[in-house]
Design a protein around this motif. Sequence first.
Motif, PDB file in Angstrom:
ATOM      1  N   VAL A   1       0.838  -1.205   0.000  1.00 20.61           N
ATOM      2  CA  VAL A   1       0.000   0.000   0.000  1.00 20.61           C
ATOM      3  C   VAL A   1       0.872   1.255   0.000  1.00 20.61           C
ATOM      4  O   VAL A   1       0.505   2.281  -0.599  1.00 20.61           O
ATOM      5  CB  VAL A   1      -0.979   0.007   1.192  1.00 20.61           C
ATOM      6  N   GLU A   2       2.034   1.190   0.644  1.00 24.21           N
ATOM      7  CA  GLU A   2       2.948   2.340   0.607  1.00 24.21           C
ATOM      8  C   GLU A   2       3.488   2.551  -0.808  1.00 24.21           C
ATOM      9  O   GLU A   2       3.565   3.692  -1.293  1.00 24.21           O
ATOM     10  CB  GLU A   2       4.101   2.109   1.584  1.00 24.21           C
TER      11      GLU A   2
ATOM     12  N   LYS B   1       7.163   9.104   2.381  1.00 24.79           N
ATOM     13  CA  LYS B   1       6.277   7.945   2.360  1.00 24.79           C
ATOM     14  C   LYS B   1       6.321   7.214   3.708  1.00 24.79           C
ATOM     15  O   LYS B   1       7.301   7.262   4.428  1.00 24.79           O
ATOM     16  CB  LYS B   1       6.687   6.985   1.239  1.00 24.79           C
ATOM     17  N   GLY B   2       5.222   6.523   4.000  1.00 22.09           N
ATOM     18  CA  GLY B   2       5.169   5.767   5.240  1.00 22.09           C
ATOM     19  C   GLY B   2       3.876   5.000   5.360  1.00 22.09           C
ATOM     20  O   GLY B   2       3.064   4.960   4.427  1.00 22.09           O
TER      21      GLY B   2
ATOM     22  N   GLY C   1      -1.102   3.260   3.653  1.00 25.41           N
ATOM     23  CA  GLY C   1       0.177   3.636   3.061  1.00 25.41           C
ATOM     24  C   GLY C   1       0.011   5.012   2.453  1.00 25.41           C
ATOM     25  O   GLY C   1      -0.988   5.265   1.775  1.00 25.41           O
ATOM     26  N   PHE C   2       0.941   5.917   2.699  1.00 24.45           N
ATOM     27  CA  PHE C   2       0.758   7.284   2.219  1.00 24.45           C
ATOM     28  C   PHE C   2       2.032   7.826   1.585  1.00 24.45           C
ATOM     29  O   PHE C   2       3.142   7.347   1.856  1.00 24.45           O
ATOM     30  CB  PHE C   2       0.307   8.198   3.365  1.00 24.45           C
TER      31      PHE C   2
ATOM     32  N   VAL D   1      -1.436  11.447  -0.875  1.00 26.61           N
ATOM     33  CA  VAL D   1      -2.187  10.279  -1.340  1.00 26.61           C
ATOM     34  C   VAL D   1      -2.088   9.192  -0.283  1.00 26.61           C
ATOM     35  O   VAL D   1      -0.995   8.904   0.224  1.00 26.61           O
ATOM     36  CB  VAL D   1      -1.633   9.752  -2.675  1.00 26.61           C
ATOM     37  N   SER D   2      -3.207   8.601   0.072  1.00 24.61           N
ATOM     38  CA  SER D   2      -3.205   7.486   1.030  1.00 24.61           C
ATOM     39  C   SER D   2      -3.989   6.323   0.450  1.00 24.61           C
ATOM     40  O   SER D   2      -5.041   6.510  -0.155  1.00 24.61           O
ATOM     41  CB  SER D   2      -3.799   7.918   2.373  1.00 24.61           C
TER      42      SER D   2
END
Length: 372
Positions: A53-54, A287-288, A310-311, A321-322
Amino acid sequence: MPTSRLFRPRSWPVAVKLSLELVLAALAPLLLAMWITTSQSRARLQQQAADNVELLAGVTAARLDQLLLDTSRVARTLSKEDLIVRYCAGDEATRRELLPAVQRKIELIVHSNPDFASVLIDSAEGICLAATSADMVGVDYRFREYVQKALQGEYFISPMIVGKTSKVPGIFFSAPVHAEGAAPATMAATTAPAGDIVGVVALKLDGRGVWSLIDSVRVGQRGYAMLSNADGVCVAHYDHDKLFHSFAPLGEDRIKAIDPKTQWNVETIGSLDLPELMTALPRAKSKGTQRFTAESEEGTGDEREQWIAGFAPLQERDMVVSIVQPMREFDHPIAAMLRQQIWIVVAVAMFAAALALLQARRTVRPVLAVTE
């Protein structure tokens, strides 16, 4: 074996006792290995899902950044065209003479890309001189930040806003129009000399295209994407009823400062009730991932389930964006693997029991023969 002896292990036949000991000796290491394998697999799958997802958030953010960058270049190029410069700097007679050519240029720009919604040419006073729609001409746009920034000499990308006239969501790209002979700015610059500004070019990117891009990102059965701004307000969401809602409740003063009526034509800002995301996403610089809880679809409102987000922040604008997905979906492959392992254990147990019973009888038979 009589029922009275069934619950007295000491009275069990030697063959039965020996069989059970052999079965336990065979199954104990197998059960331990299954537990270790399942635990490690669960941890690996959850980490892999978080990484996925990240990564997807980063790819989606990169696509949006490229879209913003390309559109910004079009606005800058248009602001430097000789026709536009002469039109903004001219008097009433000159503008009437150049208007047909300017209108053709506007139509050409809009029709060159289906994501371009409109083009506005404003005077140095912020009054619209020419636009895609005749309804925009004569409207004072000085209340818009993108016009204010351009009049100060900045190349500006607005947040997602809803047009006052068109009622269509969009992102505005503005650039100052300088008088002939003014020092030109490079394409890489974020500001231009503020002197000799004779007008503003504003290009609107249709926000529905951004919504479609976000809507198209789905993960698993229930995972989806969101786009939020620096205030933690969701400006793109697959469920349009949740647009322009914040991750957590905002105070009245904060809502008044954001001014949702001017930005999005909504009276106030509702809450998505995702407070964990409010602490992580608005200030994200890289990102994270972030775990959070959300109301369960099967619950009564008091039940919440675990999710992972994940963003990735955009580089061209302070938006994030997530990609979110329920943790429950990660358990599906684990459950399938566990069922498979259980059947393996059952098969091994049956085989071990039969083999143990056979071996026990072979071992006990000579002893019984001697005692008899």
